[in-house]
Design a protein around this motif. Sequence first.
Motif, PDB file in Angstrom:
ATOM      1  N   VAL A 185       0.876  -1.173   0.000  1.00  0.00           N
ATOM      2  CA  VAL A 185       0.000   0.000   0.000  1.00  0.00           C
ATOM      3  C   VAL A 185       0.913   1.222   0.000  1.00  0.00           C
ATOM      4  CG1 VAL A 185      -1.793   1.281   1.226  1.00  0.00           C
ATOM      5  CG2 VAL A 185      -1.779  -1.228   1.322  1.00  0.00           C
ATOM      6  N   PRO A 186       0.950   1.976  -1.099  1.00  0.00           N
ATOM      7  CA  PRO A 186       1.813   3.163  -1.131  1.00  0.00           C
ATOM      8  C   PRO A 186       1.432   4.143  -0.024  1.00  0.00           C
ATOM      9  CG  PRO A 186       0.937   2.675  -3.317  1.00  0.00           C
ATOM     10  CD  PRO A 186       0.218   1.796  -2.348  1.00  0.00           C
ATOM     11  N   ARG A 187       2.416   4.806   0.535  1.00  0.00           N
ATOM     12  CA  ARG A 187       2.173   5.758   1.621  1.00  0.00           C
ATOM     13  C   ARG A 187       1.142   6.805   1.209  1.00  0.00           C
ATOM     14  NH1 ARG A 187       7.277   7.279   2.704  1.00  0.00           N
ATOM     15  NH2 ARG A 187       7.536   5.394   3.916  1.00  0.00           N
ATOM     16  N   SER A 188       1.163   7.200  -0.049  1.00  0.00           N
ATOM     17  CA  SER A 188       0.215   8.208  -0.536  1.00  0.00           C
ATOM     18  C   SER A 188      -1.230   7.695  -0.529  1.00  0.00           C
ATOM     19  CB  SER A 188       0.593   8.649  -1.955  1.00  0.00           C
ATOM     20  OG  SER A 188       0.547   7.541  -2.845  1.00  0.00           O
ATOM     21  N   SER A 189      -1.423   6.385  -0.384  1.00  0.00           N
ATOM     22  CA  SER A 189      -2.768   5.792  -0.373  1.00  0.00           C
ATOM     23  C   SER A 189      -3.245   5.385   1.014  1.00  0.00           C
ATOM     24  CB  SER A 189      -2.796   4.555  -1.282  1.00  0.00           C
ATOM     25  OG  SER A 189      -2.509   4.915  -2.608  1.00  0.00           O
ATOM     26  N   HIS A 190      -2.426   5.579   2.040  1.00  0.00           N
ATOM     27  CA  HIS A 190      -2.804   5.136   3.390  1.00  0.00           C
ATOM     28  C   HIS A 190      -4.135   5.735   3.839  1.00  0.00           C
ATOM     29  CE1 HIS A 190       1.446   3.840   4.942  1.00  0.00           C
ATOM     30  NE2 HIS A 190       1.056   3.161   3.871  1.00  0.00           N
ATOM     31  N   ALA A 191      -4.357   7.020   3.560  1.00  0.00           N
ATOM     32  CA  ALA A 191      -5.571   7.694   4.035  1.00  0.00           C
ATOM     33  C   ALA A 191      -6.819   7.262   3.270  1.00  0.00           C
ATOM     34  CB  ALA A 191      -5.414   9.199   3.947  1.00  0.00           C
ATOM     35  N   SER A 192      -6.648   6.760   2.065  1.00  0.00           N
ATOM     36  CA  SER A 192      -7.809   6.377   1.258  1.00  0.00           C
ATOM     37  C   SER A 192      -8.038   4.870   1.185  1.00  0.00           C
ATOM     38  CB  SER A 192      -7.669   6.937  -0.158  1.00  0.00           C
ATOM     39  OG  SER A 192      -6.533   6.395  -0.797  1.00  0.00           O
ATOM     40  N   CYS A 193      -7.104   4.090   1.676  1.00  0.00           N
ATOM     41  CA  CYS A 193      -7.205   2.623   1.603  1.00  0.00           C
ATOM     42  C   CYS A 193      -8.050   2.100   2.764  1.00  0.00           C
ATOM     43  CB  CYS A 193      -5.818   1.995   1.627  1.00  0.00           C
ATOM     44  SG  CYS A 193      -5.850   0.198   1.480  1.00  0.00           S
ATOM     45  N   GLN A 194      -9.324   1.804   2.477  1.00  0.00           N
ATOM     46  CA  GLN A 194     -10.215   1.293   3.514  1.00  0.00           C
ATOM     47  C   GLN A 194      -9.970  -0.191   3.729  1.00  0.00           C
ATOM     48  OE1 GLN A 194     -14.304   2.288   2.576  1.00  0.00           O
ATOM     49  NE2 GLN A 194     -14.219   3.835   4.165  1.00  0.00           N
ATOM     50  N   LEU A 195      -9.911  -0.559   5.002  1.00  0.00           N
ATOM     51  CA  LEU A 195      -9.696  -1.948   5.368  1.00  0.00           C
ATOM     52  C   LEU A 195     -11.026  -2.688   5.411  1.00  0.00           C
ATOM     53  CD1 LEU A 195      -7.092  -1.292   8.172  1.00  0.00           C
ATOM     54  CD2 LEU A 195      -6.662  -2.019   5.820  1.00  0.00           C
ATOM     55  N   GLU A 196     -10.968  -3.992   5.173  1.00  0.00           N
ATOM     56  CA  GLU A 196     -12.155  -4.829   5.187  1.00  0.00           C
ATOM     57  C   GLU A 196     -11.944  -5.991   6.141  1.00  0.00           C
ATOM     58  OE1 GLU A 196     -13.070  -6.017   1.207  1.00  0.00           O
ATOM     59  OE2 GLU A 196     -12.987  -3.967   0.443  1.00  0.00           O
ATOM     60  N   ALA A 197     -13.034  -6.520   6.651  1.00  0.00           N
ATOM     61  CA  ALA A 197     -12.955  -7.665   7.568  1.00  0.00           C
ATOM     62  C   ALA A 197     -12.154  -8.781   6.901  1.00  0.00           C
ATOM     63  CB  ALA A 197     -14.357  -8.153   7.918  1.00  0.00           C
ATOM     64  N   GLY A 198     -11.258  -9.371   7.670  1.00  0.00           N
ATOM     65  CA  GLY A 198     -10.449 -10.474   7.176  1.00  0.00           C
ATOM     66  C   GLY A 198      -9.157 -10.059   6.504  1.00  0.00           C
TER      67      GLY A 198
END
Length: 66
Positions: A41-54
């Motif tokens: 996950v690029p650092r520039s995407s950390h704020a927009s990368c939503q996590l999902e169960a599992g």
Amino acid sequence: MRITVNGEPHEISSGATVSELLQQLELDPRFLAVERNRELVPRSSHASCQLEAGDQLEVVTLVGGG
């Protein structure tokens, strides 16, 4: 919702992002690499990368040296 971070189960809020997870874990993103389900996950995407169960995350510290 339940995710796995470095092999350990963690409970986080539904819709949390990588950035929010790092804040919760009190980790400084400037010195980390984050892999989600075996993809960087690029650092520039950390704020927009939503996590999902599992999701399975690996968070590693970058170390310099010579």
